[in-house]
Design a protein around this motif. Structure first.
Motif, PDB file in Angstrom:
ATOM      1  N   ASN A 178       2.680  59.031  97.347  1.00 60.94           N
ATOM      2  CA  ASN A 178       1.161  57.476  98.472  1.00 60.94           C
ATOM      3  C   ASN A 178       0.073  58.889  98.642  1.00 60.94           C
ATOM      4  N   ASP A 179      -0.565  58.203  99.283  1.00 57.36           N
ATOM      5  CA  ASP A 179      -1.903  59.024  99.583  1.00 57.36           C
ATOM      6  C   ASP A 179      -2.062  60.729  99.959  1.00 57.36           C
ATOM      7  N   ASP A 180      -0.941  60.866 100.447  1.00 62.76           N
ATOM      8  CA  ASP A 180      -0.553  62.098 100.208  1.00 62.76           C
ATOM      9  C   ASP A 180      -1.455  63.275  99.073  1.00 62.76           C
ATOM     10  N   TYR A 181      -1.359  62.422  97.955  1.00 65.36           N
ATOM     11  CA  TYR A 181      -1.590  62.964  96.807  1.00 65.36           C
ATOM     12  C   TYR A 181      -2.813  62.745  96.058  1.00 65.36           C
ATOM     13  N   LEU A 182      -3.460  64.152  95.910  1.00 61.63           N
ATOM     14  CA  LEU A 182      -5.053  63.823  96.140  1.00 61.63           C
ATOM     15  C   LEU A 182      -5.390  63.911  94.159  1.00 61.63           C
ATOM     16  N   GLY A 183      -5.007  64.013  93.859  1.00 61.43           N
ATOM     17  CA  GLY A 183      -5.408  63.744  91.935  1.00 61.43           C
ATOM     18  C   GLY A 183      -5.956  62.200  92.008  1.00 61.43           C
ATOM     19  N   HIS A 187      10.450  55.836  86.446  1.00 58.72           N
ATOM     20  CA  HIS A 187      10.053  54.977  87.154  1.00 58.72           C
ATOM     21  C   HIS A 187       9.253  55.784  88.160  1.00 58.72           C
ATOM     22  N   ILE A 188       7.718  55.496  87.896  1.00 58.12           N
ATOM     23  CA  ILE A 188       6.664  55.441  88.635  1.00 58.12           C
ATOM     24  C   ILE A 188       5.397  54.909  89.465  1.00 58.12           C
ATOM     25  N   ASN A 189       6.273  55.539  90.780  1.00 58.13           N
ATOM     26  CA  ASN A 189       5.337  54.335  92.011  1.00 58.13           C
ATOM     27  C   ASN A 189       4.078  55.469  92.568  1.00 58.13           C
ATOM     28  N   MET A 190       2.606  54.921  92.142  1.00 55.62           N
ATOM     29  CA  MET A 190       1.490  55.733  92.901  1.00 55.62           C
ATOM     30  C   MET A 190       1.064  55.321  93.499  1.00 55.62           C
ATOM     31  N   LYS A 191       0.760  55.368  94.725  1.00 54.69           N
ATOM     32  CA  LYS A 191       0.133  54.283  95.537  1.00 54.69           C
ATOM     33  C   LYS A 191      -1.025  55.371  96.310  1.00 54.69           C
ATOM     34  N   SER A 192      -1.799  55.925  95.458  1.00 51.10           N
ATOM     35  CA  SER A 192      -2.553  56.879  96.039  1.00 51.10           C
ATOM     36  C   SER A 192      -4.417  56.660  96.269  1.00 51.10           C
ATOM     37  N   GLY A 193      -5.200  56.455  96.881  1.00 54.12           N
ATOM     38  CA  GLY A 193      -6.351  56.270  97.108  1.00 54.12           C
ATOM     39  C   GLY A 193      -7.614  56.551  96.143  1.00 54.12           C
ATOM     40  N   GLN A 194      -6.776  57.995  96.184  1.00 51.93           N
ATOM     41  CA  GLN A 194      -7.695  59.325  95.560  1.00 51.93           C
ATOM     42  C   GLN A 194      -7.840  58.767  94.506  1.00 51.93           C
ATOM     43  N   MET A 195      -6.818  57.889  93.698  1.00 50.94           N
ATOM     44  CA  MET A 195      -6.737  57.911  92.507  1.00 50.94           C
ATOM     45  C   MET A 195      -7.852  56.893  91.372  1.00 50.94           C
ATOM     46  N   THR A 196      -8.598  57.772  90.613  1.00 48.55           N
ATOM     47  CA  THR A 196     -10.120  56.626  90.239  1.00 48.55           C
ATOM     48  C   THR A 196      -9.325  56.499  88.518  1.00 48.55           C
ATOM     49  N   LYS A 197      -8.850  57.023  87.846  1.00 47.34           N
ATOM     50  CA  LYS A 197      -8.600  57.214  86.407  1.00 47.34           C
ATOM     51  C   LYS A 197      -6.789  57.197  85.996  1.00 47.34           C
ATOM     52  N   LEU A 198      -6.499  56.666  85.063  1.00 49.07           N
ATOM     53  CA  LEU A 198      -5.211  56.467  84.173  1.00 49.07           C
ATOM     54  C   LEU A 198      -5.819  56.939  82.713  1.00 49.07           C
ATOM     55  N   ASP A 243       3.863  52.208  88.280  1.00 45.05           N
ATOM     56  CA  ASP A 243       3.406  51.164  89.098  1.00 45.05           C
ATOM     57  C   ASP A 243       2.105  52.020  89.751  1.00 45.05           C
ATOM     58  N   VAL A 244       0.753  51.367  89.421  1.00 48.78           N
ATOM     59  CA  VAL A 244       0.053  52.627  90.148  1.00 48.78           C
ATOM     60  C   VAL A 244      -1.129  51.294  90.583  1.00 48.78           C
ATOM     61  N   SER A 245      -0.435  49.805  91.047  1.00 47.53           N
ATOM     62  CA  SER A 245      -1.267  48.940  91.854  1.00 47.53           C
ATOM     63  C   SER A 245      -1.776  49.776  93.178  1.00 47.53           C
ATOM     64  N   GLY A 246      -2.761  49.722  93.780  1.00 44.65           N
ATOM     65  CA  GLY A 246      -2.710  49.324  95.539  1.00 44.65           C
ATOM     66  C   GLY A 246      -4.260  50.740  95.129  1.00 44.65           C
ATOM     67  N   CYS A 247      -4.123  51.116  94.255  1.00 42.96           N
ATOM     68  CA  CYS A 247      -4.723  53.101  94.273  1.00 42.96           C
ATOM     69  C   CYS A 247      -6.418  52.245  93.823  1.00 42.96           C
ATOM     70  N   SER A 248      -7.138  53.096  93.105  1.00 42.72           N
ATOM     71  CA  SER A 248      -8.571  52.950  93.089  1.00 42.72           C
ATOM     72  C   SER A 248      -9.337  53.193  91.860  1.00 42.72           C
ATOM     73  N   ILE A 249      -8.051  52.237  90.601  1.00 41.69           N
ATOM     74  CA  ILE A 249      -7.855  53.104  89.313  1.00 41.69           C
ATOM     75  C   ILE A 249      -9.505  52.173  88.866  1.00 41.69           C
TER      76      ILE A 249
END
Length: 697
Positions: free
Chosen positions: A342-347, A361-372, A385-391
């Protein structure tokens, strides 16, 4: 097993429930001592026997007694004067203050006893040898004590007649196989142990009893209601009792029983093998209480029968290789690991590693995530699932990784993507696979026309297309698939046709000129090096040495002779190259995969020596993929391919085939091989350790 247990309890109850109408009571003339005798039952009841002389007088009055119930008399030990009773068969010393068990001085009495009851005393330990004289004993009860330990060997083969042991309501934590020592005497035995209401968590096997020591006609039972069993490690216990072929061997327990109901079993991945076994054997003996054990946790499964829990509900938490601030859950039945961040992930990108599993099964929900970026483990992903991030940026090479894996669902919606890589056109969707990209601020210009056509041709797989909209201009908030093709335009100062002609012409001319020049110069340099040994340093790149190694040579161990020639050549150059090879430089404390990644990251150039043996090796394949991935991410990193022999086309995997088709590589059989090898690796310059801030001190 329940019927047998009922019969045993009735036989024990007989010493408490005497038909008083048949009693011929003889009471001694004492205000405290109670000495009642039933001549029909040959039973003597003594209570409040605090004075030894009075108790002896009572015993001497009824020497023919066969059943003695001697209670509430504050006995600390088993009194020696019980030897007065020569015909004693049943002895009940309940509700006293016994702290130990010893029959010293009572050997003749001990030998004849068939039933011994020591309930409600203060016995903490049963010592080895304390029961050895009870060779005729059939039933033994020591319930409601403070029993914490039964020394191994207490119930040994000298107790050859024992068929019931009552250990209810004590403080035992382990149950040892020595309770069933009769197994070593007879091939056909009957023995029940009731250890309910203790604190038992598992079993030990001091006798080294094997499953093969148990006859299919034997009946051995264990009643373990209301204990502290949380897990049953089948692999551990199978090894302990030498169970190598469960199905035929466990049939030896056909007439036996194991009742562990009302224990707080933790229904996680470690209990899954037991659940699977219970389901497989249930129809063979549905009345066996072992099939009724229930989960105590997690809360969602509390009270549910273990055999009825779905296989995907047996989960365990993982910590190894689980990224910080993420949770990793293993579902062992599905060979699946689920990662949630979640948002605690700072990468700003996907983690470099995840726990190993057949499926992820990967579920990333972090606003810090900007690239894939592409990662090797994405080949094992079923849901990404990397929806709802900032990619905002997706590595184009990720498509090759995903397309070669087992991907089922990709969620990219609700990010900050203005474009998606054109490589998405090559995604080969299979039945049921889904991709979401809606909720992104796409720019609809000449660079996006391909996306419209791609969307229209993949309506079954790229879902929610009516929500995939343009974000700016006259087409803002319109679905991409509804915009006419001629409106996908880019601003330019010249007509599109002229721009196209000029651009294509310039590129073609530049490329042709550059190709002619490079080919000419390279050919001259190779000729001079090969024939005259000169110009080794002409037109070659130079690089400061900032990593541990100059060159990492990835190869198959089957090619060691050729590799030795290449390494010797490199290490004898002026200046010599620092070369890393597995046999010499890999660290013993690390895993192979860790050594490979470290070698690639610690070298300026990765030299991949490709042979058919290389293609057959999983570790070599990993070396190529990791080196290729690093090369795609950082073009300053050098990667050189050497092909040793004619390659078997069936062994060449997709990524390598694509690389060989699109890049120059060296052939070991080329007569100019050594010159071309030098031409493709930079000259290393030693950095100044004092002034170079990037060089490790």
């Amino acid at each position: 097993m329940a019927e047998t247990y009922l019969k045993i309890m009735l036989s024990l109850a007989f010493i408490y429930n005497v038909d008083t109408e048949t009693w011929n009571v003889n009471s001694l003339n004492n205000a405290k001592l109670v000495c009642d005798y039933d001549k029909h039952m040959l039973r003597l009841d003594i209570r409040e026997g605090f004075v030894e002389s009075e108790v002896k007088h009572c015993l001497e009055t009824y020497p023919e007694t066969e059943t003695l119930v001697f209670t509430k008399s504050r006995l600390k030990t088993i009194p020696g004067y019980l030897s007065i009773l020569k015909n004693l068969v049943t002895l009940d010393l309940s509700f006293n203050e016994l702290v130990s068990v010893s029959f010293i001085g009572l050997e003749m009495t001990c030998v004849r006893l068939k039933l011994l009851v020591l309930d409600s005393n203060a016995i903490r330990v049963l010592r080895k040898g304390s029961l050895d004289c009870l060779e005729s004993l059939q039933k033994f009860s020591i319930a409601n004590n403070s029993l914490e330990r039964i020394e191994n060997g207490t119930f040994n083969t000298k107790l050859k007649s024992i068929d019931y042991i009552h250990l209810v309501n004590n403080s035992l934590t382990q149950l040892d196989s020595s309770l069933y020592s009769k197994l070593l005497l007879y091939s056909n035995i009957r023995l029940m142990v009731n250890a309910s209401f203790n604190r038992i968590t598992g079993f030990t096997n001091s006798l080294n009893v094997s499953i093969n020591d148990i006859s299919s006609s034997s009946s051995i039972s264990a009643i373990l209601l209301h204990n502290n069993f949380t897990r049953v490690n089948t692999e551990y216990y199978f090894k302990m009792f030498n169970v190598t072929h469960p199905f035929p061997q466990l049939l030896r327990l056909w007439n036996s029983g194991f009742d562990a109901r009302f224990n707080p079993f933790i229904c996680d991945c470690l209990l899954y093998p037991l659940s699977e076994a219970l389901r497989n054997f249930y129809k063979m003996d549905q009345d066996n209480p072992v099939f009724s054990i229930t989960c105590g946790s997690p809360r969602a499964l509390d009270g549910m029968m273990v055999r009825k829990v779905n296989e995907d509900q047996f989960n365990c938490s993982l910590t190894q290789n689980c990224p910080e601030s993420c949770t990793c859950t293993e579902t062992i039945a599905l060979d699946l690991v689920t990662i949630r961040c979640n948002d605690d992930y700072l990468g700003s990108d996907l983690p470099t590693s995840f726990p190993a599993a057949g499926k992820l099964h990967i579920n990333m929900k972090s606003g810090q995530m900007t690239k894939l970026s592409s990662r090797a483990y994405l080949q094992n992903v079923t849901v990404l699932d990397v929806s709802g991030c900032s990619i905002t940026n997706i590595d184009p090479s990720i498509v090759n990784t995903l397309d070669g894996g087992i991907i089922k669902t990709i969620y990219l919606h609700d990010n900050n993507l203005k474009y998606i890589p054109r490589t998405f056109q090559s995604l080969n969707f299979t039945e049921g696979e889904i991709l979401t990209i809606d909720g992104n601020p796409f720019i609809c210009d000449c660079h996006s026309l391909w996306m419209k056509k791609w969307l229209l041709s993949n309506k079954k797989h790229v879902v929610n297309q009516e929500k995939i909209k343009c974000s700016a201009g006259s087409d803002a908030d319109r679905p991409v698939i509804t915009i006419p093709d001629n409106q996908f335009t880019c601003k330019t100062g010249l007509p599109l046709k002229d721009v196209f002609i000029i651009t294509v012409g310039s590129l073609a001319g530049s490329m042709l000129l550059a190709t002619l020049i490079v080919c000419k110069i390279n050919s001259i340099q190779v000729f001079l090096i090969s024939n005259f040994g000169i110009c080794k340093y002409c037109l070659r790149g130079r690089k400061q040495r900032r990593l541990q190694y100059d060159i990492f040579v990835a190869h198959s161990c089957d090619d060691d002779v050729t590799i030795a020639k290449i390494v010797d050549f490199l290490e004898n150059q002026t200046p010599p190259y620092k070369v890393c090879i597995a046999e010499r430089n890999f660290r013993i404390a690390r895993s192979i995969s860790e050594n490979i990644l470290s070698a690639i990251e610690s070298s300026h150039t990765t030299l991949l020596v490709i042979s058919n043996s290389f293609l057959r090796s999983a570790w070599c394949n990993m070396e190529f993929r990791e080196a290729h991935m690093r090369f795609l991410k950082d073009r300053n990193i050098n990667m050189v391919l050497i092909v040793l022999e004619e390659l078997d086309k069936e062994l060449i995997y997709k990524e390598l085939r694509l690389y060989l088709q699109t890049h120059v590589y060296l052939k070991f059989t080329d007569k100019y091989f050594w010159a071309k090898l030098l031409q493709n690796i930079p000259i290393m310059i030693q950095s100044d350790k004092e002034t170079d801030p990037l060089l490790p001190k």
